[in-house]
Design an enzyme around this catalytic site. Structure first.
Site, PDB file in Angstrom:
ATOM      1  N   SER A  30      -5.616  -3.246   3.200  1.00 35.99           N
ATOM      2  CA  SER A  30      -7.063  -3.008   3.062  1.00 35.99           C
ATOM      3  C   SER A  30      -7.857  -4.307   2.978  1.00 35.99           C
ATOM      4  CB  SER A  30      -7.358  -2.251   1.760  1.00 35.99           C
ATOM      5  OG  SER A  30      -7.256  -0.893   1.962  1.00 35.99           O
ATOM      6  N   HIS A  61      -9.671   0.364   8.006  1.00 36.99           N
ATOM      7  CA  HIS A  61      -8.392   0.167   8.696  1.00 36.99           C
ATOM      8  C   HIS A  61      -8.638   0.444  10.177  1.00 36.99           C
ATOM      9  CE1 HIS A  61      -5.333   0.179   5.326  1.00 36.99           C
ATOM     10  NE2 HIS A  61      -6.458   0.448   4.699  1.00 36.99           N
ATOM     11  N   HIS A  83      -0.995   6.154   5.243  1.00 39.64           N
ATOM     12  CA  HIS A  83      -0.705   6.332   3.816  1.00 39.64           C
ATOM     13  C   HIS A  83      -0.239   7.762   3.532  1.00 39.64           C
ATOM     14  CE1 HIS A  83      -3.623   3.020   3.989  1.00 39.64           C
ATOM     15  NE2 HIS A  83      -3.016   2.559   2.913  1.00 39.64           N
ATOM     16  N   TYR A  85      -1.140   9.518   1.059  1.00 39.34           N
ATOM     17  CA  TYR A  85      -2.252  10.353   0.561  1.00 39.34           C
ATOM     18  C   TYR A  85      -3.083  10.972   1.677  1.00 39.34           C
ATOM     19  CZ  TYR A  85      -5.108   6.119   1.238  1.00 39.34           C
ATOM     20  OH  TYR A  85      -5.724   5.019   1.776  1.00 39.34           O
ATOM     21  N   GLU A  86      -2.882  10.484   2.909  1.00 39.60           N
ATOM     22  CA  GLU A  86      -3.626  11.062   4.024  1.00 39.60           C
ATOM     23  C   GLU A  86      -3.070  12.432   4.410  1.00 39.60           C
ATOM     24  OE1 GLU A  86      -5.008   8.000   7.060  1.00 39.60           O
ATOM     25  OE2 GLU A  86      -3.508   6.869   5.953  1.00 39.60           O
ATOM     26  N   ALA A 113      -3.688  -4.375  -0.849  1.00 41.78           N
ATOM     27  CA  ALA A 113      -4.577  -4.608  -1.993  1.00 41.78           C
ATOM     28  C   ALA A 113      -4.010  -3.777  -3.133  1.00 41.78           C
ATOM     29  CB  ALA A 113      -5.993  -4.156  -1.656  1.00 41.78           C
ATOM     30  N   MET A 211      -0.992   2.090  -3.359  1.00 42.90           N
ATOM     31  CA  MET A 211      -0.694   3.384  -2.736  1.00 42.90           C
ATOM     32  C   MET A 211       0.079   3.229  -1.422  1.00 42.90           C
ATOM     33  SD  MET A 211      -4.478   5.006  -3.255  1.00 42.90           S
ATOM     34  CE  MET A 211      -5.423   4.700  -4.755  1.00 42.90           C
ATOM     35  N   SER A 212       0.771   2.109  -1.278  1.00 40.20           N
ATOM     36  CA  SER A 212       1.481   1.894  -0.003  1.00 40.20           C
ATOM     37  C   SER A 212       2.709   1.023  -0.250  1.00 40.20           C
ATOM     38  CB  SER A 212       0.536   1.180   0.980  1.00 40.20           C
ATOM     39  OG  SER A 212       0.233  -0.116   0.514  1.00 40.20           O
ATOM     40  N   ASN A 235      -8.581  -5.844  -8.086  1.00 38.98           N
ATOM     41  CA  ASN A 235      -9.286  -5.379  -9.297  1.00 38.98           C
ATOM     42  C   ASN A 235      -8.281  -5.232 -10.432  1.00 38.98           C
ATOM     43  OD1 ASN A 235      -8.519  -2.949  -7.361  1.00 38.98           O
ATOM     44  ND2 ASN A 235      -8.373  -2.201  -9.451  1.00 38.98           N
ATOM     45  N   HIS A 247     -13.443   1.977  -3.430  1.00 36.36           N
ATOM     46  CA  HIS A 247     -12.786   1.433  -2.239  1.00 36.36           C
ATOM     47  C   HIS A 247     -13.616   0.295  -1.642  1.00 36.36           C
ATOM     48  CE1 HIS A 247     -10.161   1.321   1.193  1.00 36.36           C
ATOM     49  NE2 HIS A 247     -11.111   1.679   2.034  1.00 36.36           N
TER      50      HIS A 247
HETATM   51  N1  HPA Z   1      -4.899   1.317  -7.886  1.00 37.03           N
HETATM   52  C1  HPA Z   1      -4.257   1.767  -6.783  1.00 37.03           C
HETATM   53  N2  HPA Z   1      -4.409   1.239  -5.590  1.00 37.03           N
HETATM   54  C2  HPA Z   1      -5.249   0.196  -5.470  1.00 37.03           C
HETATM   55  C3  HPA Z   1      -5.947  -0.326  -6.566  1.00 37.03           C
HETATM   56  C4  HPA Z   1      -5.761   0.269  -7.840  1.00 37.03           C
HETATM   57  O1  HPA Z   1      -6.353  -0.134  -8.868  1.00 37.03           O
HETATM   58  N3  HPA Z   1      -6.697  -1.360  -6.099  1.00 37.03           N
HETATM   59  C5  HPA Z   1      -6.437  -1.463  -4.766  1.00 37.03           C
HETATM   60  N4  HPA Z   1      -5.562  -0.525  -4.382  1.00 37.03           N
END
Ligand code: HPA
Length: 278
Positions: A30, A61, A83, A85-86, A113, A211-212, A235, A247
């Site tokens: 990302s 993406h 992903h 989650y998709e 990320a 998440m990946s 973050n 996001h």
């Molecule tokens: N959690 C999950 N996935 C992420 C995060 C997060 O805080 N930041 C970027 N991708």
């Protein structure tokens, strides 16, 4: 169509379009997709043009393979990944990584990320993944084993290649970019974690959450690719600081780290090329 048939079908549909057999693959996470423009680009193949390829629906993406040269090393980069989650099955999520292997890649650099869990991490940090926890998402190797890719019960005691990790440390030193190290935990998403879930991840030994990536590393390790991975800490994970997660913030934070990321990954590719691809 089973997983193996699907993979072969996808590979056949791009086999003739590939300009060369890449040695190194980079999956861009990302906000990090622009990195592909660092290459002398020879060809792009859009995921949408590959018969049977799972399409990424995530904003930010692009969804394409980019083939090019870096220092004369043939490289392929994935701008955008699929992903869990998709809504795709795990076997679809890892199909692109399996294609990278069929294209000829031996080395895989995964990027993403992630939220920082380790209290020593700050937004903007880069973290080399030294291990992962993938137990909260289905195992991508579930189902009939694809014998042409690897064995039924692959060892996972050292997913992230020791020599490549050393290259990352040396590259960070050379470019004077600070890099942290830690364990990445993959959760399914798409919701970000609750503070309670982040506490759980911390208790389990995770330093960053996303998440990946971990599932891709499992699939690549099954195929005996040499893997390394870098998380961009976009973050602090939920509850580590009080700010709400979005996001958009994740993407813009990644853009801020673009320069450091570019320098570091370029150095890593150069080093891998020098040592293994001449
Ligand atoms: N959690 C999950 N996935 C992420 C995060 C997060 O805080 N930041 C970027 N991708």
């Amino acid at each position: 169509m089973n997983t193996e048939e699907k993979l072969i079908k996808c590979f056949k549909s791009i086999e003739d379009k590939i300009p060369f057999n890449p040695r190194i693959a980079v999956v861009l996470g990302s906000g990090l997709g622009d990195y592909a423009s660092q290459m002398k680009i020879q060809k792009t193949i859009r995921y949408a043009d590959i018969d049977g390829f799972p399409l990424s629906t995530v904003e930010g993406h692009k969804g394409q393979f980019v083939f090019g040269y870096m220092d004369r090393i043939p490289v392929v980069m994935m701008q955008g990944r699929v992903h869990y989650y998709e809504g795709y099955d795990m076997s679809d999520v890892v199909l692109p990584v399996r294609l990278l292997k069929l294209m000829g890649c031996e080395f895989l650099i995964l990027t993403n990320a992630a939220g920082g869990i380790n209290p020593d991490f700050r937004s903007g940090d880069l973290m080399m993944i030294t291990d992962h926890i993938a137990s909260f998402v289905p195992n991508c190797l579930r189902g009939k084993n694809i014998d042409m890719l690897g064995e039924r019960f692959p060892d996972m005691s050292q997913v992230y290649d020791v020599q490549l990790c050393e290259i990352i440390r040396e590259s960070a030193e050379k470019t004077e970019i600070q890099i942290k190290e830690g364990t990445y935990i993959q959760l399914s998403g798409p919701s970000y974690e609750t503070p309670g879930e982040v506490k759980m991840c911390a208790a389990l030994g995770a330093d960053a959450v996303g998440m990946s990536t971990a599932c891709e590393a499992v699939a690549a390790n099954h195929m005996k690719m040499r893997i390394c991975a870098i998380s961009f800490i976009s973050n602090p994970a939920a509850g580590i600081c009080s700010k709400k997660l979005s996001h958009e913030d994740v993407q813009s934070a990644a853009r801020d780290a673009q320069d450091r990321f570019t320098k570091l990954v370029t150095q890593i590719i150069t080093e891998i090329g020098l040592r293994y691809c001449s």
